[in-house]
Design a protein around this motif. Structure first.
Motif: not given
Length: 342
Positions: A292-302
């Motif tokens: 889950r280290a990178g699985a943030l919604d804000s990151v996906f939107k990038k």
């Protein structure tokens, strides 16, 4: 008469979705500027010659044969899975000048932050102290710091120095640590320009208090960190795995932690999810995170923003600049596979 036909993009972003990787604003821009054709990732050929003949972009990296890739207008495959996949003939793409790009670098900063969190938790016993407090067995003050130490002024080793390794180095810069890096794919000068010491794998393993493994999986390094590697580490050293579990002999890692020789933390595992009875679930000295280290919604939107920026560049006859391009010399060595989370 001016041609007002919108460029066509095939949408096959599995395991992502367009809603996951595009904000509402970016999704509206995508549909305004492009004709989007949703596709079954396992049957791109089934779209037919008319669609395939007009497609300028593929969002996603579905399996593609050389025959299907006979697409005269295709300019780029925009991988939003994050790892280059061994599911198409790259040589055909390189010969035709079709860009294969990946948005994986969006995960570098958030994963690096998780890695720093792991290091702090292991160094100061934060997780075990919290559990003890919940159970009413806490040790106050210095009594609770028998094995605690500082990251500041320590010796740190990093295995791999791509986007994630560089993001990690930036986070660690304030700790005044000595940072050694092993990355056989980079020249010494690039490492030195980034403020780290080029080092052998042996030096990274034997001279570090904290070791961060951020190397991608290739045909050359599967399982290259095994029992001998862990035995060579300093007693009590912290081993932090952030990239892919396949670079490690996971059973050997479990044995090294179980023996008390090292402590460890990992965000990735040989199989995901792990079986309920897997030994790592109850392993003392091991901090666990469920990929889950990178699985943030804000990151996906990038990801969506990067895709739109590069598509705009290519529409204007320029090369993609925001996403990372696959390289002829290294792509054949990559052996990544899709994952369910990030």
């Amino acid at each position: 008469m001016m041609n007002t036909e919108r460029p066509l993009a095939i949408s096959a972003p599995e395991p992502r979705t367009l809603d996951l990787i595009f904000s509402d604003k970016a999704r509206a821009e995508l549909h305004t500027k492009y004709e989007i054709v949703e596709a079954d990732p396992e049957n791109i050929a089934g779209l037919g010659d008319e669609i395939l003949g007009r497609a300028r972009y593929i969002i996603g990296q579905p399996p593609l044969s050389a025959e299907t890739l006979a697409m005269p207008a295709l300019r780029s495959i925009l991988n939003v899975e994050s790892n280059l996949l061994n599911n198409m003939p790259y040589e055909v793409l390189f010969q035709r000048g079709i860009h294969v790009v990946t948005t994986g670098q969006v995960f570098a900063e958030p994963v690096a932050e998780m890695g720093l969190g792991f290091a702090l938790a292991l160094a100061r016993g934060i997780v075990d102290a919290d559990v003890a407090f919940r159970e009413g067995n806490e040790l106050w003050g210095g009594e609770g710091n028998a094995s605690a130490r500082l990251i500041a002024g320590s010796e740190i080793g990093i295995v791999g120095f791509g986007d994630l390794g560089r993001a990690l180095r930036r986070l660690l810069s304030g700790f005044r640590a000595r940072i050694r890096v092993f990355d056989p794919w980079l020249p010494q000068s690039i490492l030195e320009e980034n403020g780290v010491e080029p080092a052998s794998l042996d030096d990274v393993l034997t001279k570090s208090d904290f070791i961060f493994v951020v190397a991608a999986v290739t045909s050359e390094n599967r399982g290259f960190l095994g029992a001998e590697s862990f035995a060579s580490m300093r007693k009590g050293a912290a081993f932090i795995l952030l990239s892919r579990a396949d670079v490690v002999d996971f059973n050997a890692l479990i044995a090294a932690v179980s023996s008390g020789h090292i402590v460890a933390a990992s965000d990735v595992y040989p199989e995901e999810p792990l079986p309920p009875n897997h030994p790592v679930r109850s392993l003392k000295g091991f901090i666990r995170s469920a990929h889950r280290a990178g699985a943030l919604d804000s990151v996906f939107k990038k990801m969506g923003d990067m895709v739109l920026e590069d598509m705009d560049l290519m529409d204007r006859g320029l090369p993609p600049m925001r996403c990372k391009r696959a390289e002829r010399e290294t792509v054949s060595r990559m052996r990544s596979k899709p994952v369910a989370v990030n």
